[in-house]
Design an enzyme around this catalytic site. Structure first.
Site, PDB file in Angstrom:
ATOM      1  N   SER A  73       0.976  -1.407   0.197  1.00  0.00           N
ATOM      2  CA  SER A  73      -0.044   0.305  -0.410  1.00  0.00           C
ATOM      3  C   SER A  73       1.320   1.289  -0.211  1.00  0.00           C
ATOM      4  O   SER A  73       0.290   2.156  -0.766  1.00  0.00           O
ATOM      5  CB  SER A  73      -0.891   0.345   1.502  1.00  0.00           C
ATOM      6  OG  SER A  73      -1.223  -1.002   1.574  1.00  0.00           O
ATOM      7  N   TYR A  79     -11.301   5.047   2.113  1.00  0.00           N
ATOM      8  CA  TYR A  79     -12.075   4.119   3.950  1.00  0.00           C
ATOM      9  C   TYR A  79     -12.993   5.385   3.746  1.00  0.00           C
ATOM     10  O   TYR A  79     -14.364   5.686   4.929  1.00  0.00           O
ATOM     11  CB  TYR A  79     -12.004   3.791   5.068  1.00  0.00           C
ATOM     12  CG  TYR A  79     -11.114   2.429   5.142  1.00  0.00           C
ATOM     13  CD1 TYR A  79     -12.068   0.821   5.067  1.00  0.00           C
ATOM     14  CD2 TYR A  79     -10.001   2.231   3.861  1.00  0.00           C
ATOM     15  CE1 TYR A  79     -11.700   0.408   4.940  1.00  0.00           C
ATOM     16  CE2 TYR A  79      -9.708   0.969   4.271  1.00  0.00           C
ATOM     17  CZ  TYR A  79     -10.339   0.035   4.699  1.00  0.00           C
ATOM     18  OH  TYR A  79     -10.240  -1.613   4.263  1.00  0.00           O
ATOM     19  N   ALA A 110      -5.056  -1.108  -2.632  1.00  0.00           N
ATOM     20  CA  ALA A 110      -4.620  -0.101  -1.035  1.00  0.00           C
ATOM     21  C   ALA A 110      -4.992  -0.219   0.592  1.00  0.00           C
ATOM     22  O   ALA A 110      -6.734   0.022  -0.088  1.00  0.00           O
ATOM     23  CB  ALA A 110      -3.894   0.965  -1.097  1.00  0.00           C
ATOM     24  N   LYS A 111      -5.016  -0.739   1.584  1.00  0.00           N
ATOM     25  CA  LYS A 111      -5.045   0.278   2.479  1.00  0.00           C
ATOM     26  C   LYS A 111      -4.771   1.565   3.087  1.00  0.00           C
ATOM     27  O   LYS A 111      -4.416   1.780   3.494  1.00  0.00           O
ATOM     28  CB  LYS A 111      -5.449  -0.501   3.751  1.00  0.00           C
ATOM     29  CG  LYS A 111      -6.003  -1.766   3.831  1.00  0.00           C
ATOM     30  CD  LYS A 111      -5.657  -3.290   4.644  1.00  0.00           C
ATOM     31  CE  LYS A 111      -6.626  -2.924   6.187  1.00  0.00           C
ATOM     32  NZ  LYS A 111      -8.287  -2.746   5.916  1.00  0.00           N
ATOM     33  N   ALA A 112      -6.194   2.360   2.231  1.00  0.00           N
ATOM     34  CA  ALA A 112      -4.916   4.069   2.754  1.00  0.00           C
ATOM     35  C   ALA A 112      -6.648   4.664   3.153  1.00  0.00           C
ATOM     36  O   ALA A 112      -7.681   3.956   2.599  1.00  0.00           O
ATOM     37  CB  ALA A 112      -4.689   4.389   1.645  1.00  0.00           C
TER      38      ALA A 112
END
Length: 334
Positions: A87, A188, A182-184
């Protein structure tokens, strides 16, 4: 009117139930890992004009640690940290730590806070205070790893009763809008809209569609459909996250001899499914009892969901051998 409608459809949750289940404050621990040292929980602060606060320039993971007979074990630790570094690479953030150093830091936090019976770990990499522009050039990269005691995300009873969900009016972003893999933090905001809408309407969770109108995922979970003894799940197509628990469910389905298809799924297929379930690190394996006030199957956890759920729980809690290498103990080994 609303109450009568719920009774007629099998929709059980009264308004506000989901908020009571899910909206719990942080049970504070004593320390947080920050850039190589443990600092007091209340001193882990970020400037209001940091790039992370202004523009959502923060990458993160959510990792569970479970108490097992062999000691605290972290599930999918290598996979989570690889995804975190991936990410960061997608968002052009240079991380000054290796995956091995971050893994050691995760165990440091668990041990320092006495969280041996299980907890949730949140590694975070963010752009701090320095740059004026949104590109973050000149902002330092800061790394934090907090951990805290956290039980069942959607309530322990939901593992057997299932949860009531709706179809979100908010779609998941189209591929190539931003990196869906990606975990951004900024990504969210869409998930938060999906979750808040569901809870405002008395549901626990929501299923979101992609920009093409096909099923994507939940607010923070992958989705599986069971019909006629077979499982289907949407492909990773840029609108959803390549979940680590999703991969575990696929392994367990193969072990159980349940055929699996990875294919686009139309919304209407969900209503006539025999079973629906979510997977996710926080959610674990969670049955869906109803969707849009239509009962799924018999309105409770189905047999295939139960089988996969129980097998998953047995492995992560150390009751069964970790044949897939999901669990990590301090010093290596599973």
């Amino acid at each position: 009117m609303l109450r009568a409608t719920r009774r007629a459809s099998g929709f059980r949750a009264a308004a506000g139930t989901s908020a009571r289940r899910c909206a719990s404050g942080f049970p504070e621990a004593s320390t947080i890992w920050k850039d190589g040292e443990l600092i007091p929980w209340k001193e882990a602060n970020v400037h209001i004009l940091s790039t992370a606060v202004q523009f959502g320039s923060s990458l993160f993971e959510g990792i569970r640690c479970y108490g097992t007979p062999s000691g605290p074990a972290i599930v999918h630790l290598d996979g989570h940290l690889r995804r975190l570094l991936d990410s960061c690479k997608m968002y052009r953030v240079d991380v000054p730590y290796s995956a091995e150093e971050l893994a050691a830091a995760c165990f440091d936090v668990v041990e320092a806070n006495g969280l041996h019976d299980g907890c949730y770990i949140r590694p975070m990499v963010l752009r701090g205070y320095g740059a004026v522009g949104m590109d973050g050039k000149g902002s330092p990269v800061e790394c934090y790893i907090p951990a805290w005691k956290w039980g069942a995300y959607l309530g322990a009873d939901a593992f057997s009763t299932g949860i009531d969900c709706c179809t979100a009016s908010w779609a998941r972003p189209a591929p190539n809008t931003f990196p869906g893999m990606a975990k951004a933090a900024g990504n969210y905001n869409n998930a938060a809209l999906i979750k808040m809408e569901a809870q405002a309407n008395g549901y626990v969770e929501a299923v979101a569609l992609g920009s093409d109108g096909m099923v994507s995922e939940g607010s923070g979970q992958n989705l599986f459909v069971v019909r006629d003894g077979e499982i289907a799940t949407p492909p990773i197509n840029g609108s959803n996250l390549q979940g680590l628990t999703r991969a575990s469910a696929l392994q367990l389905a193969a072990e159980a001899g349940v055929p699996v298809r990875i294919e686009p799924i139309p919304r209407e297929a969900l209503y006539v499914a025999d079973e629906l379930f979510f997977t996710g690190t926080a959610t674990e394996v969670m049955p869906i009892a109803s969707l849009d006030r239509i009962a799924i199957g018999n309105g409770r956890r189905g047999p295939i969901t139960e089988r996969l759920q129980q097998r998953y729980q047995d492995i992560i809690h150390g009751r069964s051998e970790d044949v897939y290498g999901w669990m990590s103990l301090r010093g290596g080994g599973v």
